[in-house]
Scaffold this motif. Sequence first.
Motif, PDB file in Angstrom:
ATOM      1  N   ILE A  91      -6.313  21.790 -41.179  1.00 44.00           N
ATOM      2  CA  ILE A  91      -6.850  23.091 -41.589  1.00 44.00           C
ATOM      3  C   ILE A  91      -6.215  24.214 -40.774  1.00 44.00           C
ATOM      4  O   ILE A  91      -5.829  25.259 -41.333  1.00 44.00           O
ATOM      5  N   GLU A  92      -6.098  24.006 -39.466  1.00 41.75           N
ATOM      6  CA  GLU A  92      -5.495  25.052 -38.631  1.00 41.75           C
ATOM      7  C   GLU A  92      -4.036  25.290 -39.027  1.00 41.75           C
ATOM      8  O   GLU A  92      -3.579  26.437 -39.110  1.00 41.75           O
ATOM      9  N   ILE A  93      -3.317  24.233 -39.311  1.00 43.49           N
ATOM     10  CA  ILE A  93      -1.906  24.352 -39.708  1.00 43.49           C
ATOM     11  C   ILE A  93      -1.767  25.173 -40.998  1.00 43.49           C
ATOM     12  O   ILE A  93      -0.972  26.112 -41.080  1.00 43.49           O
ATOM     13  N   VAL A  94      -2.565  24.822 -41.989  1.00 40.07           N
ATOM     14  CA  VAL A  94      -2.491  25.532 -43.274  1.00 40.07           C
ATOM     15  C   VAL A  94      -2.907  26.990 -43.113  1.00 40.07           C
ATOM     16  O   VAL A  94      -2.280  27.898 -43.677  1.00 40.07           O
ATOM     17  N   ASP A 140     -17.215  28.869 -44.616  1.00 38.65           N
ATOM     18  CA  ASP A 140     -17.725  30.245 -44.664  1.00 38.65           C
ATOM     19  C   ASP A 140     -16.610  31.245 -44.347  1.00 38.65           C
ATOM     20  O   ASP A 140     -16.516  32.307 -44.976  1.00 38.65           O
ATOM     21  N   ALA A 141     -15.781  30.890 -43.369  1.00 40.85           N
ATOM     22  CA  ALA A 141     -14.680  31.783 -42.989  1.00 40.85           C
ATOM     23  C   ALA A 141     -13.680  31.922 -44.138  1.00 40.85           C
ATOM     24  O   ALA A 141     -13.212  33.022 -44.438  1.00 40.85           O
ATOM     25  N   ILE A 142     -13.382  30.810 -44.783  1.00 42.79           N
ATOM     26  CA  ILE A 142     -12.442  30.839 -45.913  1.00 42.79           C
ATOM     27  C   ILE A 142     -13.030  31.624 -47.079  1.00 42.79           C
ATOM     28  O   ILE A 142     -12.336  32.419 -47.725  1.00 42.79           O
ATOM     29  N   ALA A 143     -14.331  31.429 -47.333  1.00 45.58           N
ATOM     30  CA  ALA A 143     -14.997  32.161 -48.414  1.00 45.58           C
ATOM     31  C   ALA A 143     -14.950  33.666 -48.157  1.00 45.58           C
ATOM     32  O   ALA A 143     -14.884  34.466 -49.097  1.00 45.58           O
ATOM     33  N   GLY A 144     -14.972  34.044 -46.880  1.00 47.08           N
ATOM     34  CA  GLY A 144     -14.889  35.463 -46.519  1.00 47.08           C
ATOM     35  C   GLY A 144     -13.476  35.951 -46.305  1.00 47.08           C
ATOM     36  O   GLY A 144     -13.271  37.042 -45.783  1.00 47.08           O
ATOM     37  N   ASN A 145     -12.495  35.125 -46.703  1.00 45.69           N
ATOM     38  CA  ASN A 145     -11.072  35.468 -46.558  1.00 45.69           C
ATOM     39  C   ASN A 145     -10.689  35.765 -45.107  1.00 45.69           C
ATOM     40  O   ASN A 145      -9.806  36.592 -44.852  1.00 45.69           O
ATOM     41  N   ASP A 146     -11.368  35.105 -44.182  1.00 47.95           N
ATOM     42  CA  ASP A 146     -11.068  35.299 -42.756  1.00 47.95           C
ATOM     43  C   ASP A 146     -10.310  34.066 -42.254  1.00 47.95           C
ATOM     44  O   ASP A 146     -10.897  33.145 -41.670  1.00 47.95           O
ATOM     45  N   LEU A 147      -9.000  34.055 -42.481  1.00 44.96           N
ATOM     46  CA  LEU A 147      -8.189  32.907 -42.099  1.00 44.96           C
ATOM     47  C   LEU A 147      -8.101  32.750 -40.588  1.00 44.96           C
ATOM     48  O   LEU A 147      -8.013  31.632 -40.074  1.00 44.96           O
ATOM     49  N   ALA A 148      -8.115  33.855 -39.874  1.00 47.46           N
ATOM     50  CA  ALA A 148      -8.042  33.787 -38.409  1.00 47.46           C
ATOM     51  C   ALA A 148      -9.264  33.053 -37.860  1.00 47.46           C
ATOM     52  O   ALA A 148      -9.148  32.211 -36.952  1.00 47.46           O
ATOM     53  N   LEU A 149     -10.430  33.374 -38.413  1.00 46.94           N
ATOM     54  CA  LEU A 149     -11.650  32.701 -37.967  1.00 46.94           C
ATOM     55  C   LEU A 149     -11.631  31.230 -38.376  1.00 46.94           C
ATOM     56  O   LEU A 149     -12.049  30.362 -37.602  1.00 46.94           O
TER      57      LEU A 149
END
Length: 271
Positions: free
Chosen positions: A45-48, A15-24
């Motif tokens: 995932i955290e590394i990328v 969901d965070a990636i879909a919302g372009n929220d990489l920090a989340l």
Amino acid sequence: MASLTIEAYCAAIRDAIAGNDLALAAQQARVGLENHPKEPEFAKIEIVALIKMEKPAQALDVLERARGARLLAPKAMSYEAAYCHFALENYAKAEDALKSVEAGPAADRLAAQIAYKSNRFETCIEIYERLLTSVAAASPEHDEILLNLAAAKAAAAQVAGRKQIGAAADALIESYELMFNQATELLAYGQAKEAAKLLEAAAVRAEAVLTEDNWTAEDIQSEVSTIDAQRAVALQCLGKISDARAIYARLLSGKSLDRATRGAVCRYTVN
């Protein structure tokens, strides 16, 4: 409070990636790993996510800790490690990490960038020329490689020195016409610094080649003036106004410009 399941954390990350929220996404992966310390995907995932957020030092720290905890194999994510070292300007470490990466276009592109930043321009040129043969001529990848190749050749020509560009660099750079065309493309993509370097080399190259071909001094100056005019535009884009003005003034005071080039120079002349 009970921790979420692996599936729940993965859903939150998606969901965070879909919302372009990489920090989340990075935060959810970090918390997921804390609650499920044997799940390596959370570390990956955290590394990328950190790399995409342009935080290479933090990404490298997470990667090294995951390797240290044996969550990831010693050579796992070597490409990501190489990229982080490159972004941190640790080029020797980047090159060493890249040795563990499977050969391919992505590894080659990074190797070329490392070579460029390490001032090993001939190696950089060799890699880009090899990459050119592996992509379609009309593709965006081809154009990007061609631009990077032009920048590498400009840097190599500058290192070789103005006096050596004619004969000593024959195997390194093509015709001055192609150099001019490559520089024009660089300028169109906003790479004025690289364009200015390439145009300077093209002017020297043109003078050497045309002199050898027994052109008259007037004809040589006419040919080189077009290159100088374009270099002045590049210098103007870089904010080097006095240098650009000096070239414009010299060109306008002479008789070597054709009507079209003279008109272009007049339009660009710095007031």
